[in-house]
Design a protein around this motif. Structure first.
Motif, short mmCIF file in Angstrom:
data_model
loop_
_atom_site.label_atom_id
_atom_site.label_comp_id
_atom_site.label_asym_id
_atom_site.label_seq_id
_atom_site.Cartn_x
_atom_site.Cartn_y
_atom_site.Cartn_z
N ASP A 252 0.82 -1.22 0.00
CA ASP A 252 0.00 0.00 0.00
C ASP A 252 0.85 1.26 0.00
O ASP A 252 0.43 2.30 0.56
N ALA A 253 2.03 1.23 -0.62
CA ALA A 253 2.82 2.44 -0.80
C ALA A 253 2.34 3.17 -2.04
O ALA A 253 2.16 2.56 -3.11
N THR A 254 2.13 4.45 -1.96
CA THR A 254 1.64 5.23 -3.10
C THR A 254 2.75 5.43 -4.13
O THR A 254 3.95 5.33 -3.82
N THR A 255 2.34 5.73 -5.36
CA THR A 255 3.32 5.96 -6.42
C THR A 255 4.18 7.19 -6.14
O THR A 255 5.37 7.22 -6.46
N ASP A 256 3.57 8.23 -5.53
CA ASP A 256 4.36 9.41 -5.20
C ASP A 256 5.41 9.10 -4.13
O ASP A 256 6.55 9.59 -4.21
N ALA A 257 5.06 8.28 -3.14
CA ALA A 257 6.03 7.91 -2.10
C ALA A 257 7.17 7.08 -2.69
O ALA A 257 8.35 7.27 -2.35
N ILE A 258 6.84 6.16 -3.60
CA ILE A 258 7.90 5.35 -4.23
C ILE A 258 8.79 6.23 -5.09
O ILE A 258 10.02 6.09 -5.09
N ARG A 259 8.20 7.17 -5.83
CA ARG A 259 8.99 8.04 -6.70
C ARG A 259 9.91 8.94 -5.88
O ARG A 259 11.07 9.15 -6.23
N ARG A 260 9.44 9.47 -4.76
CA ARG A 260 10.31 10.31 -3.92
C ARG A 260 11.44 9.50 -3.31
O ARG A 260 12.57 9.97 -3.23
N ALA A 261 11.17 8.27 -2.92
CA ALA A 261 12.22 7.44 -2.33
C ALA A 261 13.29 7.07 -3.34
O ALA A 261 14.47 6.92 -2.99
N LEU A 262 12.91 6.94 -4.63
CA LEU A 262 13.87 6.53 -5.66
C LEU A 262 14.61 7.70 -6.30
O LEU A 262 15.69 7.49 -6.87
N THR A 263 14.08 8.89 -6.24
CA THR A 263 14.71 10.03 -6.92
C THR A 263 15.32 11.06 -5.98
O THR A 263 15.92 12.02 -6.46
N ALA A 264 15.21 10.90 -4.69
CA ALA A 264 15.72 11.91 -3.75
C ALA A 264 17.22 11.75 -3.56
O ALA A 264 17.74 10.62 -3.42
N ASP A 265 17.94 12.89 -3.54
CA ASP A 265 19.38 12.95 -3.23
C ASP A 265 20.19 11.98 -4.09
O ASP A 265 20.91 11.11 -3.59
N LEU A 266 20.10 12.11 -5.39
CA LEU A 266 20.87 11.25 -6.29
C LEU A 266 22.32 11.70 -6.32
O LEU A 266 22.61 12.90 -6.30
#
Length: 335
Positions: A252-266
């Protein structure tokens, strides 16, 4: 002053006999008359010793007796740190040039006795042919003997001694020393200080990879390059990472939460985007959402209330008022 120095060096090079090689080092050899130390090529050109170990060995040979040559003293003298100097001393010990032992002195004191041998191979040959090593300056004799330096004793060249003339005798044949092959020392292998490699954690998978989860995970991975230019994935990388994103969606993780976790602080620059996404999908995987029953407050255990005894007015726990245990016992005995 510079011009005189260059002219002197030019004259010295012109005096070198024979043809001059087109490349390589040229030696201008000027004999020493004072303040020099004899160093063997077996040390200066040692194939297994490091350059720091060779330099420390030459420095120790040039010191007088009783000079401190511990790690602290050498660190204060040279710019190298304690780790490099300690490693060089262990190399010299492994190849027979240096020996450090603990000796007990008077009044219970303990000291480190350092013995430096300028020619370990000669000590081995002396033990074979029966020669005795000499500690300190020795008088030149007809039989060659190796010189063992105790506590870094530098053996100076003996001064000529006036010998009285004697009746010449017939020359006796001098036996040639038996050549003994020097013992081969194994190379020094220092322990590695790197931490052991941890096994890579597997990519999370959902309990059931349905077509809907696969489609949503693939679309989210392909859409990442719109939010971060570095996250351009190949079709093979998307197929490999789909189970990890599906596991997040299943929890039940939202797409916005997954996207922030994968794209933050690259990191800049990002060389392997697929490896980074695999690591984040594995290390940042959220736990499943708790159910309604898990969030309910736990039921408290019922507590027995306090009552006041009708006889002695002592407090006791009971659901019904009356007498305490002692008063009830007295009433039972009276009955």
């Amino acid at each position: 002053m510079d011009t005189q120095h260059d002219n002197a060096l030019t004259h010295a090079l012109a005096a070198i006999p024979g043809p001059v090689p087109p490349s390589g080092v040229l030696h201008v050899v000027i004999p020493h008359t004072s303040r020099f130390t004899v160093v063997g090529n077996h040390l200066a050109q040692h194939a297994e010793l490091s350059l720091i170990a060779i330099g420390i060995a030459v420095y120790i040979q040039s010191l007088p007796t009783g000079t401190e040559v511990g790690i602290k003293a050498l660190t204060a003298r040279f710019p190298e740190g304690e780790v490099k100097i300690a490693r060089a001393l262990r190399e010299l010990e492994a190849h027979g040039y240096l020996r450090r032992t603990r000796v007990r002195l008077t009044k219970g004191r303990v000291a480190t006795r350092t013995v430096f041998c300028n020619q370990p191979g000669a000590v081995l040959r002396g033990a074979v042919v029966g020669a005795v090593p000499v500690v300190g300056p020795a008088v030149r004799s007809t039989t060659p003997a190796p010189t063992l330096v105790r506590e870094h004793i530098h053996v100076p060249e003996p001064e000529p001694v006036a010998v009285p003339t004697a009746v010449p005798e017939e020359p006796r044949p001098v036996p040639e020393p038996v050549p003994v092959r020097e013992a081969a020392h194994p190379p020094v292998r220092l322990p590695l200080r790197t931490a052991p490699t941890q096994p890579r954690r597997p990519l999370p998978h959902p309990r059931a990879l349905t077509p809907e989860l696969r489609q949503a995970a693939s679309a989210l991975l392909a859409d990442l390059r719109r939010h971060a230019e570095e996250l351009v994935l190949s079709e093979e990388a998307v197929e490999e990472l789909v189970p990890g994103v599906a596991a997040w969606l299943e929890r039940d993780a939202t797409t916005d939460a997954i996207r922030r976790a994968l794209t933050a602080d690259l990191p800049k620059p990002l060389k392997h985007p697929a490896r980074l996404l695999r690591h984040r999908l594995t290390a940042l995987l959220p736990p499943p959402l708790p159910g309604i029953h898990d969030l309910a407050q736990p039921r408290r255990t019922p507590v027995t209330p306090f009552q006041t005894c009708d006889g002695c007015e002592r407090a006791f726990r009971s659901h019904d008022p009356g007498h305490c245990r002692d008063c009830r016992a007295q009433y039972w005995e009276a009955a």
